[in-house]
Design an enzyme around this catalytic site. Sequence first.
Site, PDB file in Angstrom:
ATOM      1  N   GLU A  83       0.813  -1.221   0.000  1.00 36.29           N
ATOM      2  CA  GLU A  83       0.000   0.000   0.000  1.00 36.29           C
ATOM      3  C   GLU A  83       0.850   1.278   0.000  1.00 36.29           C
ATOM      4  O   GLU A  83       0.826   2.068   0.949  1.00 36.29           O
ATOM      5  CB  GLU A  83      -0.954  -0.010   1.202  1.00 36.29           C
ATOM      6  CG  GLU A  83      -1.986  -1.109   1.117  1.00 36.29           C
ATOM      7  CD  GLU A  83      -3.073  -0.996   2.172  1.00 36.29           C
ATOM      8  OE1 GLU A  83      -2.816  -0.421   3.235  1.00 36.29           O
ATOM      9  OE2 GLU A  83      -4.176  -1.496   1.934  1.00 36.29           O
ATOM     10  N   CYS A  91       7.170  12.356   2.733  1.00 41.87           N
ATOM     11  CA  CYS A  91       8.197  12.819   3.663  1.00 41.87           C
ATOM     12  C   CYS A  91       8.591  14.257   3.330  1.00 41.87           C
ATOM     13  O   CYS A  91       8.503  14.678   2.174  1.00 41.87           O
ATOM     14  CB  CYS A  91       9.414  11.894   3.574  1.00 41.87           C
ATOM     15  SG  CYS A  91      10.690  12.309   4.785  1.00 41.87           S
ATOM     16  N   GLU A 114      -6.924  -7.730  -0.881  1.00 39.33           N
ATOM     17  CA  GLU A 114      -7.320  -7.667   0.528  1.00 39.33           C
ATOM     18  C   GLU A 114      -8.760  -7.201   0.632  1.00 39.33           C
ATOM     19  O   GLU A 114      -9.157  -6.233  -0.025  1.00 39.33           O
ATOM     20  CB  GLU A 114      -6.475  -6.648   1.306  1.00 39.33           C
ATOM     21  CG  GLU A 114      -5.056  -7.044   1.555  1.00 39.33           C
ATOM     22  CD  GLU A 114      -4.346  -6.010   2.428  1.00 39.33           C
ATOM     23  OE1 GLU A 114      -5.010  -5.329   3.231  1.00 39.33           O
ATOM     24  OE2 GLU A 114      -3.126  -5.873   2.279  1.00 39.33           O
TER      25      GLU A 114
HETATM   26  C1  GAL Z   1      -4.415  -2.933   4.813  1.00 31.96           C
HETATM   27  C2  GAL Z   1      -3.003  -3.451   4.963  1.00 31.96           C
HETATM   28  C3  GAL Z   1      -2.960  -4.734   5.751  1.00 31.96           C
HETATM   29  C4  GAL Z   1      -3.815  -4.621   6.976  1.00 31.96           C
HETATM   30  C5  GAL Z   1      -5.214  -4.263   6.582  1.00 31.96           C
HETATM   31  C6  GAL Z   1      -6.169  -4.160   7.738  1.00 31.96           C
HETATM   32  O1  GAL Z   1      -4.426  -1.573   4.628  1.00 31.96           O
HETATM   33  O2  GAL Z   1      -2.406  -3.652   3.717  1.00 31.96           O
HETATM   34  O3  GAL Z   1      -1.635  -5.003   6.103  1.00 31.96           O
HETATM   35  O4  GAL Z   1      -3.284  -3.645   7.825  1.00 31.96           O
HETATM   36  O5  GAL Z   1      -5.204  -3.024   5.942  1.00 31.96           O
HETATM   37  O6  GAL Z   1      -7.451  -3.744   7.326  1.00 31.96           O
HETATM   38 ZN    ZN Z   2      12.616  11.762   4.088  1.00 33.56          ZN
END
Ligand code: GAL
Ligand code: ZN
Length: 698
Positions: free
Chosen positions: A181, A186, A334
């Site tokens: 993601e 920065c 996901e």
């Molecule tokens: C996503 C992330 C995962 C986990 C998930 C929880 O944003 O890639 O690692 O944190 O959210 O909802």
């Molecule tokens: Zn930096």
Amino acid sequence: MTGDSPQRDGTPGLRPDRPAAASDQPARPGLHSLTAGRGMLFGGDYNPEQWPEEVWVEDVALMRAAHVNLVTVGVFSWARIEPEPGTRDFGWLDRVLDLLHDGGIAVDLATPTASPPPWLGHRWPETLPVDESGHRLYYGARNQWCPSSPIYRERALALVTDLADRYADHPALAMWHVGNEYGQVCHCDDTAAAFRGWLRERYGDLATLNEAWGTTFWSQHYGQWDEILTPRRAPYLRNPTQMLDFQRFCSDALLAHYRAERDILRRRTPSVPVTTNFMGFFKPVDYWAWAPHEDVVANDWYPFPGDPRSPVRAALTHDLMRGLAGGGPWMLLEQATDGVNWQKHNLPKPAGQFRLESLQAVARGADGLCYFQWRASRFGAERYHAAMVPHAGADTRLHTRVREHGAELRRLAPLVGQPVPARVALVHDWQSWWACESDGRPSDRLLVTDQLLRFYEPLWRRGVTVDLVPPGAELSGYRLVVVPNLFLLSDATAESLTSYVRDGGVLLVGPFSGVADPLGHIHTGRFPAPLREVLGASGEAWLPVADDPPLRCRWIADAEQRGDADAPAGTVPDPSPTGVEFTATIWSELMRAESARPVATFLDGDLAGAPAVLRNEFGTGRAWYLATVPQEAAMVALTDRVLADAAVTGVLPDLPDGVEAVRRGDTLFLLNHGAGPARVTLTEPAGELLTGDRVEGP
Ligand code: GAL
Ligand code: ZN
């Protein structure tokens, strides 16, 4: 069906800038290399480093029983692999991959570069990101790295190289998952130096930069390159072009890092696809610019249970992913089986909800349905996040449903690779989004993603499938092109929209479009200057609307529009099923019809009598302009008129409220997002894909 036969084959070149595989370069492997022989992909993020090895054995047995065929491994395993700088511990990962492979489960192997171990920030604090106030952010969570840090880059790439060398030939390796993601920003000195380098490339010399940034305003002239900083926190509104360029730079800097990792992986494993997980309409990263560098377009999608608009947002987001994939298949990498842990009040999903959400993604072109995560963590910040195996274990209602879903996805294998035909395109542009939502604008209530949803929802309700496209996309295959908001409009994009209409297309443009050039400088003259000809209308003032008193508008009957008061009654459908008036919200514009005809006018205040909706005949096509944000019912009425103009109908007529209809290949998906049963009449008999039952027609 409704005679809505696709004009195109569903796999059009939506992205003219997608690099075609040069003849001397082998074609890149895509999602097909994973789905071939496996069918729909089903699985989730697997974090075995959180569990003792006995659990791994149980995991693989449970995965097999649930028809899991792909897991993402190692996303957060940097510290486990490299506990001390320069060391490597791959033994555990060897065993995990072997076990999975023996169980017939393919691996989407992650480069673990999203969360460096504490030693990196401890020894090299300059790798830690700095926020816009100049405060460093520390380790103890994740994502604590600076995209412009040479030290981070060197350490990350060394690790990726060793990971690729180690697993290049492992039979479980099916895909590479780079980082996680991407979205870091920065403001450190390294970033400022990299930003200056990016600006030198773009503008060449300081005089050009000063002009581009409009630094005669507020005495902002730069005399030396070193004076230029990232837009750090400042006493008042910051320079909008500096902000816009910084957003462009940040997206590019992250992409450069992604590509550096990807290139290492590609060199060692040319036939293994490389991806990273997108986050839908994620503002900081221009996914149109990223997608050509991905072998597989993958998304993380977390709808809010309890949000009545979730199904529409999901459909819009899935259509974006299909657009990013050039019209081809994409995957959900996901999603959650139940409630998440990162909202304030994490509502659960009603029974069957995650299945419906998964099937909705399939309907809109997904060939992979994966979850975060396989087994719920016992410790760490996500221990209350839903999983495929909850804390209570496999003997649970939730896990039973996971298994059932895994089994039914097997039956959807014939859909793999099937196109989702659309005759309507919706244009979205990240650069315009950044530029439009700058500080100090007329109203912060006119938001780009809200506008996308307002234009998209009525189409969704009618079962009209929409392709999301970038500005400059090939439009000739579409009957209707919708531009909810293109604040920033290049001459080339304006020309492509104009010639699309000239050649017979129907165009619908939303307010505050065509306002600025790619530097964010306002086009002078009556607006929207670059679209004035095609719209046959022009404006002179943007006027945010007060909540009270309401600003009313009135539809004009077609006869009135033609100035033909004697037209026989009944030949012209009332454009508004809800009555002749509607309320304008948020925004209005003082417009004048030139060759266009007003379709609706404002009734109140200073705007009384001025056009609110306009329709122009141009070349052999039609262009519509909307100079306000009408209430929902009026958006539906407008959409119906525009669809009729474009001779576009939905995949099924008369859809009940809450029922989504979309066709993928030969399969019609009917998704009931409502609380109770819904009745839909098919136009012809059909077979039910999941049950094999016969369904009667009308
Ligand atoms: C996503 C992330 C995962 C986990 C998930 C929880 O944003 O890639 O690692 O944190 O959210 O909802
Ligand atoms: Zn930096």
